[in-house]
Design a protein around this motif. Sequence first.
Motif, short mmCIF file in Angstrom:
data_model
loop_
_atom_site.label_atom_id
_atom_site.label_comp_id
_atom_site.label_asym_id
_atom_site.label_seq_id
_atom_site.Cartn_x
_atom_site.Cartn_y
_atom_site.Cartn_z
N VAL A 6 0.86 -1.18 0.00
CA VAL A 6 0.00 0.00 0.00
C VAL A 6 0.90 1.23 0.00
O VAL A 6 1.70 1.43 0.91
CB VAL A 6 -0.94 0.01 1.22
CG1 VAL A 6 -1.65 1.35 1.35
CG2 VAL A 6 -1.96 -1.13 1.09
N SER A 7 0.77 2.05 -1.03
CA SER A 7 1.55 3.28 -1.17
C SER A 7 0.62 4.47 -1.04
O SER A 7 -0.33 4.61 -1.81
CB SER A 7 2.24 3.30 -2.55
OG SER A 7 3.00 4.47 -2.71
N GLU A 8 0.88 5.30 -0.04
CA GLU A 8 -0.03 6.42 0.24
C GLU A 8 0.72 7.72 0.54
O GLU A 8 1.74 7.72 1.23
CB GLU A 8 -0.91 6.10 1.46
CG GLU A 8 -1.85 4.94 1.28
CD GLU A 8 -2.99 5.20 0.30
OE1 GLU A 8 -3.16 6.35 -0.15
OE2 GLU A 8 -3.72 4.23 0.00
N PHE A 9 0.16 8.80 0.04
CA PHE A 9 0.52 10.15 0.46
C PHE A 9 -0.46 10.48 1.58
O PHE A 9 -1.67 10.38 1.37
CB PHE A 9 0.34 11.15 -0.68
CG PHE A 9 1.21 10.87 -1.88
CD1 PHE A 9 2.44 11.50 -2.03
CD2 PHE A 9 0.80 9.98 -2.86
CE1 PHE A 9 3.23 11.24 -3.13
CE2 PHE A 9 1.59 9.72 -3.97
CZ PHE A 9 2.81 10.35 -4.11
N MET A 10 0.03 10.88 2.75
CA MET A 10 -0.90 11.13 3.85
C MET A 10 -0.48 12.33 4.69
O MET A 10 0.70 12.68 4.76
CB MET A 10 -1.05 9.89 4.73
CG MET A 10 0.20 9.47 5.46
SD MET A 10 -0.01 7.92 6.39
CE MET A 10 -0.98 8.48 7.77
N THR A 11 -1.47 12.94 5.32
CA THR A 11 -1.21 14.06 6.21
C THR A 11 -0.93 13.53 7.61
O THR A 11 -1.09 12.34 7.89
CB THR A 11 -2.44 14.98 6.27
OG1 THR A 11 -3.52 14.25 6.87
CG2 THR A 11 -2.84 15.46 4.88
N GLY A 118 3.91 -13.50 -10.11
CA GLY A 118 3.93 -12.20 -10.80
C GLY A 118 4.61 -11.15 -9.95
O GLY A 118 5.21 -11.45 -8.91
N THR A 119 4.52 -9.92 -10.40
CA THR A 119 5.13 -8.82 -9.66
C THR A 119 4.34 -8.56 -8.38
O THR A 119 3.25 -9.09 -8.18
CB THR A 119 5.13 -7.52 -10.49
OG1 THR A 119 3.77 -7.05 -10.62
CG2 THR A 119 5.73 -7.72 -11.87
N ASN A 120 4.91 -7.72 -7.52
CA ASN A 120 4.15 -7.24 -6.37
C ASN A 120 2.92 -6.50 -6.88
O ASN A 120 2.88 -6.02 -8.02
CB ASN A 120 5.01 -6.31 -5.52
CG ASN A 120 6.12 -7.05 -4.82
OD1 ASN A 120 6.00 -8.23 -4.52
ND2 ASN A 120 7.21 -6.37 -4.57
N LEU A 121 1.92 -6.37 -6.02
CA LEU A 121 0.69 -5.64 -6.34
C LEU A 121 0.72 -4.35 -5.51
O LEU A 121 0.69 -4.41 -4.28
CB LEU A 121 -0.53 -6.47 -5.97
CG LEU A 121 -0.65 -7.80 -6.72
CD1 LEU A 121 -1.60 -8.74 -6.00
CD2 LEU A 121 -1.11 -7.56 -8.15
N VAL A 122 0.81 -3.23 -6.19
CA VAL A 122 0.92 -1.95 -5.49
C VAL A 122 -0.42 -1.23 -5.53
O VAL A 122 -1.00 -1.04 -6.59
CB VAL A 122 2.04 -1.07 -6.09
CG1 VAL A 122 2.18 0.22 -5.29
CG2 VAL A 122 3.37 -1.83 -6.10
N VAL A 123 -0.88 -0.84 -4.36
CA VAL A 123 -2.12 -0.09 -4.20
C VAL A 123 -1.75 1.39 -4.05
O VAL A 123 -0.93 1.75 -3.22
CB VAL A 123 -2.88 -0.54 -2.93
CG1 VAL A 123 -4.16 0.27 -2.76
CG2 VAL A 123 -3.17 -2.03 -2.97
N TRP A 124 -2.36 2.22 -4.88
CA TRP A 124 -2.20 3.67 -4.77
C TRP A 124 -3.57 4.24 -4.42
O TRP A 124 -4.58 3.87 -5.02
CB TRP A 124 -1.71 4.28 -6.08
CG TRP A 124 -0.30 3.89 -6.45
CD1 TRP A 124 0.08 2.77 -7.14
CD2 TRP A 124 0.89 4.60 -6.15
NE1 TRP A 124 1.44 2.76 -7.29
CE2 TRP A 124 1.97 3.87 -6.69
CE3 TRP A 124 1.16 5.80 -5.49
CZ2 TRP A 124 3.30 4.29 -6.58
CZ3 TRP A 124 2.47 6.21 -5.38
CH2 TRP A 124 3.52 5.46 -5.93
N GLY A 125 -3.61 5.17 -3.45
CA GLY A 125 -4.89 5.77 -3.08
C GLY A 125 -5.86 4.70 -2.62
O GLY A 125 -5.56 3.93 -1.72
N SER A 126 -7.04 4.67 -3.23
CA SER A 126 -8.00 3.56 -3.05
C SER A 126 -8.39 3.37 -1.58
O SER A 126 -8.26 2.28 -1.03
CB SER A 126 -7.43 2.26 -3.62
OG SER A 126 -7.06 2.42 -4.97
#
Length: 196
Positions: A6-11, A118-126
């Motif tokens: 899980v990749s997130e931009f967060m405050t 397969g490759t890793n599964l990257v979650v953006w946002g969501s």
Amino acid sequence: MRKIIVSEFMTLDGVIQAPGSPEEDPSGGFQYGGWSAPYDDEVAHQFMEKQMEPADLLLGRKTFDIFASYWPSHADQWPGINEVTKYVISTTKTSSDWENSLFLKHVEDIEKLKKTEGTNLVVWGSSELVQLLLMHDLIDELWLKIYPVMLGKGKKLYNNGAFPAAFTLSEHVVTTSGVIMANYVRAGEVTTGTMA
């Protein structure tokens, strides 16, 4: 077996809604879209280049719609984005013109996908998908970009609770504008003790 990252931009107060631009996601009357832009610098760019290396994506339907309206014609900014497989969890959408997009309906579909090669599964946002993954203990790594700002409202990373889990810091950098970019890897069960 694939990892789910899980990749997130967060405050500082956990908001992950619309970091990129005012038009990105104004749902719920959100007025702070684009809150990450003032903190952009070269350190962040270098760190993000590694995180944007080609890997399959796992997205919620709303984030997918945002991505599908932008990235196909801006692929020079994210090499490989059109070629990787985009797995989308949705109960309402079943197809897209964006190449290599596949649709899933249930958490069981994600569990099966995780067990494939397969490759890793990257979650953006969501944000809603992340809540589902947290509740079902399906996250192997967290890539958090924590910005020195609080917004008070908006979609949050941790909203409905999470499965208890321990993580280890695997990589980090602090940008010149005070953004903490930290990658955490799942480290088993939560342990407790007494402070001496």
